[in-house]
Design a protein around this motif. Sequence first.
Motif, PDB file in Angstrom:
ATOM      1  N   TRP A  91      -0.253  -1.817   4.337  1.00  0.00           N
ATOM      2  CA  TRP A  91       0.355  -0.988   3.283  1.00  0.00           C
ATOM      3  C   TRP A  91       1.707   0.111   3.688  1.00  0.00           C
ATOM      4  CZ3 TRP A  91       0.275   4.217   5.350  1.00  0.00           C
ATOM      5  CH2 TRP A  91      -0.157   4.562   6.473  1.00  0.00           C
ATOM      6  N   LEU A  92       2.020   0.115   4.800  1.00  0.00           N
ATOM      7  CA  LEU A  92       3.081   1.236   4.993  1.00  0.00           C
ATOM      8  C   LEU A  92       4.462   0.565   4.661  1.00  0.00           C
ATOM      9  CD1 LEU A  92       4.054   3.756   6.228  1.00  0.00           C
ATOM     10  CD2 LEU A  92       4.060   2.605   8.507  1.00  0.00           C
ATOM     11  N   PRO A  93       4.773  -0.608   5.095  1.00  0.00           N
ATOM     12  CA  PRO A  93       6.380  -0.938   4.409  1.00  0.00           C
ATOM     13  C   PRO A  93       6.334  -1.051   2.804  1.00  0.00           C
ATOM     14  CG  PRO A  93       5.460  -2.625   6.272  1.00  0.00           C
ATOM     15  CD  PRO A  93       4.233  -1.642   5.906  1.00  0.00           C
ATOM     16  N   PRO A  94       5.360  -1.668   2.179  1.00  0.00           N
ATOM     17  CA  PRO A  94       5.529  -1.605   0.705  1.00  0.00           C
ATOM     18  C   PRO A  94       5.473  -0.173   0.077  1.00  0.00           C
ATOM     19  CG  PRO A  94       3.472  -2.437   1.091  1.00  0.00           C
ATOM     20  CD  PRO A  94       4.020  -2.534   2.232  1.00  0.00           C
ATOM     21  N   THR A  95       4.712   0.742   0.920  1.00  0.00           N
ATOM     22  CA  THR A  95       4.561   1.942   0.318  1.00  0.00           C
ATOM     23  C   THR A  95       5.780   2.670   0.699  1.00  0.00           C
ATOM     24  OG1 THR A  95       2.319   2.066   0.461  1.00  0.00           O
ATOM     25  CG2 THR A  95       3.161   4.094   0.503  1.00  0.00           C
ATOM     26  N   LEU A  96       6.294   2.543   1.593  1.00  0.00           N
ATOM     27  CA  LEU A  96       7.690   3.237   2.024  1.00  0.00           C
ATOM     28  C   LEU A  96       8.598   2.853   0.968  1.00  0.00           C
ATOM     29  CD1 LEU A  96       9.573   4.510   3.987  1.00  0.00           C
ATOM     30  CD2 LEU A  96       9.660   2.681   5.462  1.00  0.00           C
ATOM     31  N   TRP A  97       8.784   1.393   0.821  1.00  0.00           N
ATOM     32  CA  TRP A  97       9.908   0.882   0.233  1.00  0.00           C
ATOM     33  C   TRP A  97       9.851   1.375  -1.251  1.00  0.00           C
ATOM     34  CZ3 TRP A  97      11.193  -2.077  -4.134  1.00  0.00           C
ATOM     35  CH2 TRP A  97      12.375  -2.512  -4.195  1.00  0.00           C
ATOM     36  N   TRP A 141      15.462 -16.502   0.120  1.00  0.00           N
ATOM     37  CA  TRP A 141      15.974 -15.314   0.291  1.00  0.00           C
ATOM     38  C   TRP A 141      15.123 -13.930  -0.391  1.00  0.00           C
ATOM     39  CZ3 TRP A 141      17.403 -12.075  -3.801  1.00  0.00           C
ATOM     40  CH2 TRP A 141      17.132 -12.473  -5.170  1.00  0.00           C
ATOM     41  N   ALA A 142      14.373 -14.175  -1.300  1.00  0.00           N
ATOM     42  CA  ALA A 142      13.635 -12.954  -2.009  1.00  0.00           C
ATOM     43  C   ALA A 142      12.244 -12.990  -1.465  1.00  0.00           C
ATOM     44  CB  ALA A 142      13.354 -13.302  -3.548  1.00  0.00           C
ATOM     45  N   ARG A 143      11.624 -13.905  -0.709  1.00  0.00           N
ATOM     46  CA  ARG A 143      10.453 -13.708  -0.224  1.00  0.00           C
ATOM     47  C   ARG A 143      10.210 -12.519   0.742  1.00  0.00           C
ATOM     48  NH1 ARG A 143       6.001 -18.513   1.487  1.00  0.00           N
ATOM     49  NH2 ARG A 143       4.274 -16.978   2.143  1.00  0.00           N
ATOM     50  N   PRO A 144      11.257 -12.127   1.767  1.00  0.00           N
ATOM     51  CA  PRO A 144      11.122 -11.298   2.684  1.00  0.00           C
ATOM     52  C   PRO A 144      10.839  -9.897   1.873  1.00  0.00           C
ATOM     53  CG  PRO A 144      12.690 -12.633   3.311  1.00  0.00           C
ATOM     54  CD  PRO A 144      12.282 -13.165   2.102  1.00  0.00           C
ATOM     55  N   PHE A 145      11.338  -9.844   0.463  1.00  0.00           N
ATOM     56  CA  PHE A 145      11.218  -8.280   0.168  1.00  0.00           C
ATOM     57  C   PHE A 145      10.129  -8.415  -1.138  1.00  0.00           C
ATOM     58  CE2 PHE A 145      15.647  -9.134   1.158  1.00  0.00           C
ATOM     59  CZ  PHE A 145      15.769  -8.166   1.985  1.00  0.00           C
ATOM     60  N   PHE A 146       9.193  -9.313  -0.749  1.00  0.00           N
ATOM     61  CA  PHE A 146       7.987  -9.220  -1.936  1.00  0.00           C
ATOM     62  C   PHE A 146       6.929  -8.083  -1.333  1.00  0.00           C
ATOM     63  CE2 PHE A 146       3.945 -11.276  -3.296  1.00  0.00           C
ATOM     64  CZ  PHE A 146       3.844 -11.035  -4.444  1.00  0.00           C
ATOM     65  N   LEU A 147       6.359  -7.347  -2.161  1.00  0.00           N
ATOM     66  CA  LEU A 147       5.760  -6.219  -1.720  1.00  0.00           C
ATOM     67  C   LEU A 147       4.440  -6.560  -1.281  1.00  0.00           C
ATOM     68  CD1 LEU A 147       6.837  -3.458  -4.155  1.00  0.00           C
ATOM     69  CD2 LEU A 147       7.809  -3.720  -1.991  1.00  0.00           C
ATOM     70  N   PHE A 148       3.820  -7.655  -2.014  1.00  0.00           N
ATOM     71  CA  PHE A 148       2.479  -7.842  -1.780  1.00  0.00           C
ATOM     72  C   PHE A 148       1.996  -9.062  -1.076  1.00  0.00           C
ATOM     73  CE2 PHE A 148       3.215  -5.955  -6.184  1.00  0.00           C
ATOM     74  CZ  PHE A 148       3.316  -4.645  -5.774  1.00  0.00           C
ATOM     75  N   LEU A 151      11.056  -5.186   4.575  1.00  0.00           N
ATOM     76  CA  LEU A 151      10.576  -4.330   3.933  1.00  0.00           C
ATOM     77  C   LEU A 151      10.743  -2.712   4.561  1.00  0.00           C
ATOM     78  CD1 LEU A 151       7.419  -5.277   1.980  1.00  0.00           C
ATOM     79  CD2 LEU A 151       9.526  -5.106   1.009  1.00  0.00           C
ATOM     80  N   THR A 152      10.273  -2.656   5.937  1.00  0.00           N
ATOM     81  CA  THR A 152      10.582  -1.608   6.516  1.00  0.00           C
ATOM     82  C   THR A 152      12.034  -1.462   6.599  1.00  0.00           C
ATOM     83  OG1 THR A 152       8.496  -1.914   7.770  1.00  0.00           O
ATOM     84  CG2 THR A 152       9.977  -0.396   8.633  1.00  0.00           C
ATOM     85  N   ALA A 153      12.672  -2.414   7.155  1.00  0.00           N
ATOM     86  CA  ALA A 153      13.948  -2.004   7.205  1.00  0.00           C
ATOM     87  C   ALA A 153      14.959  -1.365   5.871  1.00  0.00           C
ATOM     88  CB  ALA A 153      14.945  -3.221   7.873  1.00  0.00           C
TER      89      ALA A 153
END
Length: 239
Positions: A140-146, A187-194, A212-214
Amino acid sequence: MKSELIRPIQNRRLPLWRYEARRAGWTLLAAPLTALLVGVALALLAANGGSSRDQVGRMLLAGPEVLLPLTTGMAAVSMVARDGCRELQLSLPTRYAVTLGRRLGTLALAGAVCTLLFSAILGLTGLWAGPGPLASTLVWLPPTLWLAALAVLVGILGRSLVVATTVVAVVWLGELLFAAWFAAEGWARPFFLFTTVRFGVDGDWWTNRLALTASGLLIVVVVALLLRRPHQLLTEEEV
């Protein structure tokens, strides 16, 4: 002697955080709990509909990974866009970035406490469908932070609650609707939230969480730089 000097400072800080919590509004601070409860309601409906235990577990996991980022992002942007005392705050010795940071910190603390308790309860009941205890926070933390960082950034740049909430909703809904596209595009999968709910904890899960965290922390840095010139955040009505 040193402890006697520190104690009064600590005593002053606690009422300050309580004040910021009241300024944020208990309705906004309850947003994380609302997301988790909605997830539980959806899981109960799925269970009553004959869904398997694994499917119910995935629905419960959607609370912290899918719904929590949305409600937290909406609450965060509301704190930024609805601050009607910015012009007064800019005249005070305390920087606006510090005040806004404390206010958003109360929201982050409320979300962390609710979600950690929720995850612990699911773990004890055997319904946790995510990774092990050490990595469970990364659900939950990385997608919520992003998404929350993006919400604050758009709220600061656009200075409009409507624009900011629209952008957050479009990004959130777009990632849900185009999950298959994110899965197909490397290239997009690393930025998928779920990722956890949609694909599980596979080989790319750690890469996704780190990306997502970075990128979320990078957005936070941009927000901090913008807040170094808080007078630029004033609207024409506030000038």
